[in-house]
Scaffold this active site. Structure first.
Site, PDB file in Angstrom:
ATOM      1  N   HIS A 257       0.836  -1.201   0.000  1.00 15.25           N
ATOM      2  CA  HIS A 257       0.000   0.000   0.000  1.00 15.25           C
ATOM      3  C   HIS A 257       0.877   1.259   0.000  1.00 15.25           C
ATOM      4  CE1 HIS A 257      -3.201   2.779   1.202  1.00 15.25           C
ATOM      5  NE2 HIS A 257      -4.079   1.818   0.991  1.00 15.25           N
TER       6      HIS A 257
ATOM      7  N   GLU B 261      -2.328  -0.987  -5.691  1.00 17.88           N
ATOM      8  CA  GLU B 261      -2.288  -2.217  -4.892  1.00 17.88           C
ATOM      9  C   GLU B 261      -2.551  -3.431  -5.760  1.00 17.88           C
ATOM     10  OE1 GLU B 261      -4.862  -1.484  -1.114  1.00 17.88           O
ATOM     11  OE2 GLU B 261      -5.229   0.160  -2.506  1.00 17.88           O
TER      12      GLU B 261
END
Ligand SMILES: *C1O[C@H](CO)[C@@H](O)[C@H](O)[C@H]1NC(C)=O
Ligand SMILES: *[C@@H]1O[C@H](CO)[C@@H](O)[C@H](O)[C@H]1NC(C)=O
Ligand SMILES: *[C@@H]1O[C@H](CO)[C@@H](O)[C@H](O)[C@H]1NC(C)=O
Ligand SMILES: *[C@@H]1O[C@H](CO)[C@@H](O)[C@H](O)[C@H]1NC(C)=O
Ligand SMILES: *[C@@H]1O[C@H](CO)[C@@H](O)[C@H](O)[C@H]1NC(C)=O
Ligand SMILES: *[C@@H]1O[C@H](CO)[C@@H](O)[C@H](O)[C@H]1NC(C)=O
Ligand SMILES: *[C@@H]1O[C@H](CO)[C@@H](O)[C@H](O)[C@H]1NC(C)=O
Ligand SMILES: *[C@@H]1O[C@H](CO)[C@@H](O)[C@H](O)[C@H]1NC(C)=O
Ligand SMILES: *[C@@H]1O[C@H](CO)[C@@H](O)[C@H](O)[C@H]1NC(C)=O
Ligand SMILES: *[C@@H]1O[C@H](CO)[C@@H](O)[C@H](O)[C@H]1NC(C)=O
Ligand SMILES: *[C@@H]1O[C@H](CO)[C@@H](O)[C@H](O)[C@H]1NC(C)=O
Ligand SMILES: CC(=O)N[C@H]1CO[C@H](CO)[C@@H](O)[C@@H]1O
Length: 413
Positions: free
Chosen positions: A206, A369
């Site tokens: 992330h 992501e």
């Protein structure tokens, strides 16, 4: 402690016992250990990065731009302790786990048994702690310190043991996260084993990217970054708090969510009415899970050169990154909720330009992501259980990705 024999068959038997004790005995045998800011540095040709134990997060990622100026492309803090002290700006470069993204109503069912996990998002009168669970709960993996089990000049491996019942999840999970640098490339390998009970596992990375190192002197947003998702004609349909509805939605050519038919700047379509609410209630931008459809052309090798699943490029710096992965979904978040309260690191930004305060504004970054289909544990009709539910004796969870950097000095003018 118990031997995790499953790891031996993976060639991953590492000194877990010594690492567990929190000593630094195994960390300094080959690498140099952390610097005074708690950063573990690794090196590849044309690329340098530093990591911290908090969330196994990337804290620096340095690439030279088209002018030869070194840029730090990832948001974060100057030292490792600062991450733990600022809960308002979480998930900075870490590994969300044990289940990334949102779990509807903070519940799921495995083999007829219902589990309740700890909610932490979208509080309501009926659910004051939250209507759903985001990134593994209020004490998800990226709020915890991992253990460094190996650190060399070009690689670092972190481990975490996530106990049975933590955040409500069933069974213990043991995971290893390895980051390696080579020629302009950052490789990620994440392995996780459910050692005692069946449990959902979905990890990701992330990182809040800005390919200008947050130092663009013409704009402090990332809206002029060009984004391309060549395999992503579909996305996961969501409700107004970004919970998947179960519907798989077409990204019609020319629509706001079409990044497959041609590369497009992030900001190109945000003036269109369709962009309003695209990232949830009262939100204009992206926080979208695109599917990656590659099998139509037969079996594929996820790291075959040229077959990236996503590409991001900034004309200003010339820095481009191509993302290769074995995963089958890709989330992109356009930093819609950033509000100029997250500070830049000393390695970033302009130090002498009053027009651009040293903070990250709305749309000032981009999270990318690699992941599996979000909340598939609540959508059995998607038939993803083998990619989402893991148990003792079964295959391990594995995520692999490569971020391949280059200089692309294409100009549009
Ligand atoms: C880490 O290693 C150094 C050097 O060997 C040693 O002085 C220090 O006590 C160790 N720290 C811990 C927590 O074991
Ligand atoms: C570490 O890796 C970098 C980049 O590959 C190389 O230039 C450097 O010589 C290496 N250092 C050591 C101590 O091996
Ligand atoms: C770490 O960074 C924070 C935030 O920038 C700062 O307040 C703190 O003094 C730093 N700590 C150390 C030990 O440098
Ligand atoms: C995690 O590590 C940081 C330093 O890297 C430290 O400041 C913090 O207290 C640690 N947190 C926990 C929960 O151990
Ligand atoms: C949400 O979970 C609660 C139990 O935690 C349950 O009573 C309720 O019916 C669930 N709501 C929905 C919409 O599934
Ligand atoms: C690194 O990649 C570049 C571009 O592909 C290539 O020219 C160079 O030879 C590579 N270096 C090494 C050490 O492989
Ligand atoms: C902006 O940055 C570029 C690249 O570093 C530089 O060439 C240009 O002169 C700068 N423009 C201004 C107005 O500072
Ligand atoms: C940057 O993005 C803005 C808004 O999307 C657009 O109007 C402008 O033309 C873009 N600039 C360049 C140089 O592409
Ligand atoms: C919608 O968002 C804007 C700006 O982001 C904010 O000023 C406004 O209060 C929000 N409206 C509602 C109803 O939440
Ligand atoms: C900015 O965003 C943070 C994190 O979402 C939030 O806690 C804070 O209240 C916001 N501040 C302002 C001034 O909007
Ligand atoms: C360079 O970037 C431009 C614009 O994003 C794109 O059209 C072009 O295909 C890229 N070139 C390479 C070699 O990736
Ligand atoms: C934490 C720690 O002990 N780091 C040391 C590891 O080894 C290098 C090189 O020998 C030292 O410079 C570090 O201080």
């Amino acid at each position: 402690m118990r031997l995790h024999t499953g790891l031996a068959s993976l060639g991953l038997l590492l000194p877990l016992a010594s690492a567990q004790s929190g000593s630094n005995s195994s960390t300094n045998s080959t690498g140099a250990g952390p610097d005074e800011n708690g950063l573990y540095w690794i090196y590849g040709e044309g690329i340098t990065a530093a990591f911290i134990t908090y969330g196994a997060s990337v804290s620096r990622l340095l690439i030279h731009d088209k002018y030869g100026v070194e840029r730090d492309l990832v948001a974060g803090f100057d030292n490792a302790t600062a991450y733990t002290l600022d809960p308002v700006h979480p998930h900075l470069g870490g590994v969300p786990g044990r289940y990334a993204n949102r779990i509807q109503n903070s519940t799921f069912e495995i083999d007829g048994q219902t589990y309740h996990v700890t909610p932490n998002e979208n509080p309501t009168a009926q659910a004051p702690e939250g209507a759903d669970t985001l990134h593994g709960g209020p004490d998800g993996w990226d709020y915890r310190n991992f253990t460094v089990v190996s650190h060399t000049n070009d690689s670092i491996t972190f481990s975490i043991v996530d106990p049975d019942g933590k955040e409500g999840f069933p069974g213990e999970v043991v995971s290893y996260i390895t980051y390696t640098l080579r020629n302009m490339t950052w490789d990620l390998k994440m392995v996780a084993l459910a050692t005692t009970k069946k449990t959902p596992i979905m990890l990701s990375s992330h990182v809040y990217w800005n390919l200008d190192g947050y130092a663009n002197n013409e704009t402090n947003t990332a809206l002029n970054h060009t984004f391309y998702l060549p395999h992503s004609g579909q996305r996961v349909g969501v409700d107004n708090i970004l919970i998947p509805t179960g519907d798989i939605v077409a990204n019609k050519q020319g629509s706001v969510n079409d990044f497959w038919s041609a590369p497009k700047q992030i900001g190109a379509d945000l003036q269109k009415p369709e962009a309003d609410g695209n990232c949830g209630f009262n939100c204009t931008g992206y926080d979208t899970c695109w599917l990656i459809n590659r099998s139509q052309d037969g079996p594929y090798d996820w790291h075959a050169e040229g077959d990236f699943v996503a590409r991001l490029h900034s004309e200003w710096s010339g820095i481009q990154v191509e993302v290769y992965t074995d995963q089958e979904a890709f989330q992109m978040y356009s930093c819609n909720s950033q509000n100029a309260t997250m500070p830049l690191k000393t390695t970033q930004g302009l130090h002498d330009n009053p027009d651009f305060p040293r903070t990250i504004p709305q749309y000032g970054c981009l999270v990318m992501e690699v992941e599996d289909w979000i909340d598939a544990i609540n959508h059995p009709e998607w038939q993803r259980e083998k990619k989402q539910i893991y148990g003792p004796g079964g295959d391990p969870y594995v995520l692999q990705a490569s971020y391949v950097f280059s200089i692309n000095d294409t100009t549009t003018s």
